[in-house]
Write a protein that holds these residues in place. Structure first.
Motif, PDB file in Angstrom:
ATOM      1  N   ASP A   8       0.835  -1.205   0.000  1.00 52.80           N
ATOM      2  CA  ASP A   8       0.000   0.000   0.000  1.00 52.80           C
ATOM      3  C   ASP A   8       0.870   1.257   0.000  1.00 52.80           C
ATOM      4  N   ALA A   9       1.911   1.262   0.843  1.00 53.38           N
ATOM      5  CA  ALA A   9       2.822   2.416   0.906  1.00 53.38           C
ATOM      6  C   ALA A   9       3.575   2.588  -0.405  1.00 53.38           C
ATOM      7  N   TRP A  10       3.966   1.486  -1.029  1.00 48.38           N
ATOM      8  CA  TRP A  10       4.641   1.551  -2.330  1.00 48.38           C
ATOM      9  C   TRP A  10       3.722   2.224  -3.346  1.00 48.38           C
ATOM     10  N   TRP A  42      12.706  -6.634  -4.822  1.00 50.33           N
ATOM     11  CA  TRP A  42      13.308  -6.010  -6.001  1.00 50.33           C
ATOM     12  C   TRP A  42      12.659  -4.650  -6.278  1.00 50.33           C
ATOM     13  N   GLN A  43      12.275  -3.960  -5.194  1.00 48.58           N
ATOM     14  CA  GLN A  43      11.680  -2.626  -5.257  1.00 48.58           C
ATOM     15  C   GLN A  43      10.362  -2.605  -6.020  1.00 48.58           C
ATOM     16  N   PHE A  56       5.693  -7.118 -10.423  1.00 50.49           N
ATOM     17  CA  PHE A  56       5.474  -6.054 -11.392  1.00 50.49           C
ATOM     18  C   PHE A  56       6.811  -5.511 -11.883  1.00 50.49           C
ATOM     19  N   TYR A  57       6.835  -5.106 -13.137  1.00 50.88           N
ATOM     20  CA  TYR A  57       7.949  -4.305 -13.653  1.00 50.88           C
ATOM     21  C   TYR A  57       7.442  -2.872 -13.599  1.00 50.88           C
ATOM     22  N   PRO A  58       7.780  -2.128 -12.537  1.00 50.53           N
ATOM     23  CA  PRO A  58       7.141  -0.832 -12.288  1.00 50.53           C
ATOM     24  C   PRO A  58       7.529   0.289 -13.243  1.00 50.53           C
ATOM     25  N   LYS A  59       8.579   0.109 -14.020  1.00 49.27           N
ATOM     26  CA  LYS A  59       9.006   1.193 -14.907  1.00 49.27           C
ATOM     27  C   LYS A  59       8.267   1.201 -16.238  1.00 49.27           C
TER      28      LYS A  59
END
Length: 119
Positions: A8-10, A42-43, A56-59
């Motif tokens: 949630d914070a992310w 992995w962030q 997820f790949y967040p980028k």
């Protein structure tokens, strides 16, 4: 389905035009089975059940991208996974309509992971 406070914070900090879509994919994965949990690895948000299911790949900014860590070993009768490597595969979702079309297949893959881990 309960969510992780860390995830949630992310999401609160996540700055991406695909944030609503990524959040919808998150919900679809968590709704697949109550035993699926989430964490940050992995962030990025990572879904877990007796090991890492997918992250997820967040980028990615043109779509939501969910990497199945051992996707090459999962059944994919609907053909939603991309990639040709020996281990991982990626599911991409262009928009909410695309997710709606692929939701059942995505959830089937998560359930297949769980079944394999419970076998």
């Amino acid at each position: 389905m309960p969510t992780s406070p860390d995830v949630d914070a992310w999401f609160e900090r996540y700055d991406n035009p695909q944030k609503p879509l990524v959040h919808a994919v998150r919900r679809a994965v968590l709704d697949s089975d109550p035993r699926v949990t989430e964490t940050i690895k992995w962030q990025a948000p990572t879904f877990v059940y007796k090991g890492n299911i997918a992250s997820f790949y967040p980028k990615a900014r043109a779509h939501a991208s969910l990497m199945f860590h051992t996707g090459a070993s999962l059944p994919d009768p609907h053909g939603i996974l991309e990639g040709e490597g020996d281990v991982s595969r990626v599911a991409k979702f262009a928009d909410l309509e695309d997710l709606d079309r692929k939701r059942a297949a995505l959830q089937e893959m998560v359930r297949a992971w769980i079944a394999a881990k419970d076998a």
